[in-house]
Design a protein around this motif. Structure first.
Motif, PDB file in Angstrom:
ATOM      1  N   VAL A  44      53.387  90.776 138.030  1.00  0.00           N
ATOM      2  CA  VAL A  44      53.842  92.083 138.146  1.00  0.00           C
ATOM      3  C   VAL A  44      54.931  92.296 139.406  1.00  0.00           C
ATOM      4  CG1 VAL A  44      53.014  94.432 139.114  1.00  0.00           C
ATOM      5  CG2 VAL A  44      51.420  92.989 137.608  1.00  0.00           C
ATOM      6  N   TYR A  48      58.558  94.242 138.756  1.00  0.00           N
ATOM      7  CA  TYR A  48      59.115  95.147 139.810  1.00  0.00           C
ATOM      8  C   TYR A  48      60.744  94.583 140.217  1.00  0.00           C
ATOM      9  CZ  TYR A  48      55.347  98.719 139.770  1.00  0.00           C
ATOM     10  OH  TYR A  48      54.539  99.534 139.284  1.00  0.00           O
ATOM     11  N   GLY A 203      56.965  88.529 133.557  1.00  0.00           N
ATOM     12  CA  GLY A 203      56.832  89.824 133.985  1.00  0.00           C
ATOM     13  C   GLY A 203      58.177  90.760 133.869  1.00  0.00           C
ATOM     14  N   SER A 207      58.745  93.488 131.059  1.00  0.00           N
ATOM     15  CA  SER A 207      58.730  95.148 131.580  1.00  0.00           C
ATOM     16  C   SER A 207      58.909  96.104 130.565  1.00  0.00           C
ATOM     17  CB  SER A 207      59.580  95.198 132.873  1.00  0.00           C
ATOM     18  OG  SER A 207      60.843  94.715 132.397  1.00  0.00           O
ATOM     19  N   LEU A 212      54.987  99.530 133.649  1.00  0.00           N
ATOM     20  CA  LEU A 212      54.913  98.854 135.126  1.00  0.00           C
ATOM     21  C   LEU A 212      53.884  99.971 135.735  1.00  0.00           C
ATOM     22  CD1 LEU A 212      58.469  97.882 136.430  1.00  0.00           C
ATOM     23  CD2 LEU A 212      56.781  96.447 135.087  1.00  0.00           C
ATOM     24  N   LEU A 216      48.112  96.395 137.108  1.00  0.00           N
ATOM     25  CA  LEU A 216      48.408  95.501 136.108  1.00  0.00           C
ATOM     26  C   LEU A 216      47.988  94.055 136.604  1.00  0.00           C
ATOM     27  CD1 LEU A 216      49.255  95.561 133.011  1.00  0.00           C
ATOM     28  CD2 LEU A 216      51.631  95.204 133.869  1.00  0.00           C
ATOM     29  N   ASP A 217      47.908  93.780 137.756  1.00  0.00           N
ATOM     30  CA  ASP A 217      47.952  92.683 138.104  1.00  0.00           C
ATOM     31  C   ASP A 217      46.491  91.855 137.740  1.00  0.00           C
ATOM     32  OD1 ASP A 217      46.939  94.245 140.044  1.00  0.00           O
ATOM     33  OD2 ASP A 217      46.653  92.524 141.587  1.00  0.00           O
TER      34      ASP A 217
END
Length: 288
Positions: A44, A48, A203, A207, A212, A216-217
């Motif tokens: 994640v 980001y 990740g 995306s 996102l 989600l982790d």
């Protein structure tokens, strides 16, 4: 027919994202003997980081590169500053990675907020693709191709290079590998960095495929565990096959049995454990 083909395409893309995630997890466990419960958080975080670089600088693939390198660097720091101090202590290592996952999740929420964000696919893959008179999104083809390419490259490195031979030696018997002169701590640290970098790469690449969210982790870590259990710990080929299977049952389950979509991957894992406890391509403990 179009619905089935669309589900197949998205399932394959999701399966390749799971492979990018679980391959690093399996590699880290095989070499460093660490069940990294922060793996989904690094996935994640990579997503980001890639999103932020794209927003600031523009090129999507630059964001992917920065996220991958940053993930690898953070992997080195995590291994050197935290896990190397707990080497050989399985339970403290698991608890340490679990705590790290909480820290990363809170950090992500503090920096980027709790809002769900969507990322547009990069040009020229942001439009539809016409195949046989049917329209399909083009980016899932890119994700699938990247997943297969990473699998082939990793297999080549592990089977045909000196570095791959050293990794396989440490995976098979770290004590004997150290006796033969290999630097087991260094190989473990580099493997940990590579595994985390691979998760961050997944990740960032994924995306545009998955929205996102800071939460989600936990889901991605759970999927990584399911994949490596089904495929067999330490088996790259097993992780690839298992990721495809989990992606397919999840994707088609979401379309044709949405009420059971969250249960089906667990049912598949239970079935594999019942029939083959070591996983599809794993070895029994103590086997040659």
């Amino acid at each position: 027919m179009q619905l089935a083909l669309f589900a197949l395409l998205n399932s394959l893309a999701f399966g390749m994202l799971l492979f990018l995630l679980s391959a690093g997890f399996s590699l880290i466990f095989g070499v460093a003997r660490v069940a990294n419960l922060a793996h989904g958080a690094f996935y994640v975080l990579g997503a980001y980081l890639g999103f932020s670089v794209t927003q600031a600088a523009g090129p999507f693939w630059l964001g992917v590169l920065v996220a991958t390198l940053a993930g690898a660097a953070l992997g080195v720091l995590a291994e050197r500053l935290l896990l190397s101090r707990l080497r050989g202590q399985e339970l403290p290592q698991v608890l340490a990675t679990l705590g790290l996952s909480f820290v990363l999740a809170d950090l992500i929420r503090a920096v980027w907020g709790a809002d769900i964000r969507s990322v547009s696919p990069p040009a020229p893959f942001d439009g539809p693709l016409t195949l046989g008179g049917l329209l399909f999104p083009s980016y899932p083809f890119v994700v699938t191709g990247l997943g297969v390419s990473v699998f082939l490259v990793m297999r080549l490195v592990l089977r045909r290079t000196l570095a791959g031979a050293q990794i396989r030696a440490v995976t098979a018997d770290p004590v004997m590998a150290g006796t033969l002169g290999l630097s087991v701590p260094k190989i473990s640290a580099l493997t940990f960095a590579a595994g985390i970098g691979l998760a961050a790469f997944g990740g960032a690449v994924g995306s545009p495929q998955l929205a996102l969210s800071p939460t989600l982790d936990a889901r991605m870590t759970l999927f990584a565990l399911i994949v490596v259990v089904i495929g067999g710990l330490g088996s790259l080929e097993g992780a690839f096959i298992a990721a495809l299977l989990v992606g397919l049952v999840s994707g088609f389950g979401a379309v044709y049995a949405p009420a059971l979509a969250e249960v089906i991957p667990f049912a598949l894992m239970i079935l594999v454990i019942a029939l083959r406890p070591q996983g599809l391509l794993g070895r029994r403990v103590g086997s040659a």
